[in-house]
Design an enzyme around this catalytic site. Sequence first.
Site, mmCIF file in Angstrom:
data_model
loop_
_atom_site.group_PDB
_atom_site.id
_atom_site.type_symbol
_atom_site.label_atom_id
_atom_site.label_comp_id
_atom_site.label_asym_id
_atom_site.label_seq_id
_atom_site.Cartn_x
_atom_site.Cartn_y
_atom_site.Cartn_z
ATOM 1 N N GLY A 1 0.770 -1.246 0.000
ATOM 2 C CA GLY A 1 0.000 0.000 0.000
ATOM 3 C C GLY A 1 0.797 1.289 0.000
ATOM 4 N NE ARG B 1 -13.249 -12.397 -13.503
ATOM 5 C CZ ARG B 1 -12.530 -12.149 -14.612
ATOM 6 N NH1 ARG B 1 -11.266 -11.792 -14.520
ATOM 7 N NH2 ARG B 1 -13.056 -12.280 -15.801
ATOM 8 C CG MET C 1 -0.731 -7.599 -7.095
ATOM 9 S SD MET C 1 -0.025 -6.473 -8.323
ATOM 10 C CE MET C 1 1.156 -7.560 -9.101
ATOM 11 C CG LEU D 1 -10.832 -5.542 -11.549
ATOM 12 C CD1 LEU D 1 -10.738 -4.018 -11.459
ATOM 13 C CD2 LEU D 1 -11.673 -6.111 -10.407
ATOM 14 C CG HIS E 1 2.203 -2.021 -15.347
ATOM 15 N ND1 HIS E 1 1.898 -3.271 -14.831
ATOM 16 C CD2 HIS E 1 3.274 -2.200 -16.159
ATOM 17 C CE1 HIS E 1 2.746 -4.157 -15.314
ATOM 18 N NE2 HIS E 1 3.589 -3.535 -16.118
ATOM 19 C CG ASP F 1 -8.141 -1.492 -22.376
ATOM 20 O OD1 ASP F 1 -7.587 -2.368 -21.663
ATOM 21 O OD2 ASP F 1 -7.678 -1.133 -23.474
ATOM 22 C CD GLU G 1 4.799 2.270 -8.975
ATOM 23 O OE1 GLU G 1 3.755 2.072 -8.333
ATOM 24 O OE2 GLU G 1 5.563 1.344 -9.310
HETATM 25 C C1 GAR Z 1 3.518 -0.975 -7.409
HETATM 26 O O1 GAR Z 1 4.833 -0.992 -7.929
HETATM 27 C C2 GAR Z 1 2.514 -1.008 -8.547
HETATM 28 O O2 GAR Z 1 2.925 -0.320 -9.689
HETATM 29 C C3 GAR Z 1 2.447 -2.483 -8.812
HETATM 30 O O3 GAR Z 1 2.464 -3.083 -7.544
HETATM 31 C C4 GAR Z 1 3.212 -2.253 -6.653
HETATM 32 C C5 GAR Z 1 2.360 -1.991 -5.439
HETATM 33 O O4 GAR Z 1 3.110 -1.418 -4.427
HETATM 34 N N1 GAR Z 1 1.279 -2.833 -9.538
HETATM 35 C C6 GAR Z 1 1.254 -3.818 -10.427
HETATM 36 O O5 GAR Z 1 2.196 -4.517 -10.669
HETATM 37 C C7 GAR Z 1 -0.098 -4.014 -11.090
HETATM 38 N N2 GAR Z 1 0.019 -4.987 -12.135
HETATM 39 P P1 GAR Z 1 2.413 -0.919 -3.102
HETATM 40 O O6 GAR Z 1 1.558 -2.081 -2.576
HETATM 41 O O7 GAR Z 1 3.532 -0.568 -2.191
HETATM 42 O O8 GAR Z 1 1.546 0.261 -3.461
#
Ligand code: GAR
Length: 202
Positions: free
Chosen positions: A12, A65, A88, A91, A107, A139, A172
Amino acid sequence: MTKLGVLCSGRGTDLQSIIDAIQRGELDAEISIVLTDKPNVMALERAAKAGIKNICVDRKQFASRADFEAELLKNLYGVDLVVLAGFMRILSPEFVRRYEGRLMNIHPSLLPAFPGAHAHRDVLAYGVKISGCTVHFVDEGTDSGPIILQAAVEVRDDDTEETLSARVLEQEHIIYPKAIKLFVEGKLKIEGRHVKILEALQ
Ligand code: GAR
């Protein structure tokens, strides 16, 4: 006030960057709910600490699901924008259509390169010199929706998944709140594959 619903699976830190931007007064939005698909994850603690309603919708407790997503939808009622922050799971097309233009993901690569669940591993295996992160509308494909913002990060010869991921995460945490702010301020216009940022045109 724009209401956000944030979906997470783990640590998170992306969620935290959104909480921090709101608390600093940089993002005029409210997180109505944080949902996770797994119990006992840090994202729930971060939400609780910030006084945000948080619920685990444990995927394992649902037979299908469709049932799982029905529970997510119930909890997202009234939300203006659904934000996937390290969520992860893929949807369903039905879910995605329901929130068309109101569902964002981040991503950890420069899409369309290296989609999927192991972006950093794939980046290092391929040997590219530049990676980064991408915020996009979701999408019906995987990591394939219209791109809102990207940030580039150098890949170093001695990088591991951990060091690269840490450098990408710093970016990010800058671009996700920024992209949400643009949405909240009505500055994003989707035209097919393209997302126009209206302030850039002024
Ligand atoms: C982040 O690096 C995000 O970009 C990636 O998971 C991590 C979550 O980190 N998302 C994906 O890979 C989606 N396919 P966090 O739990 O510390 O926010």
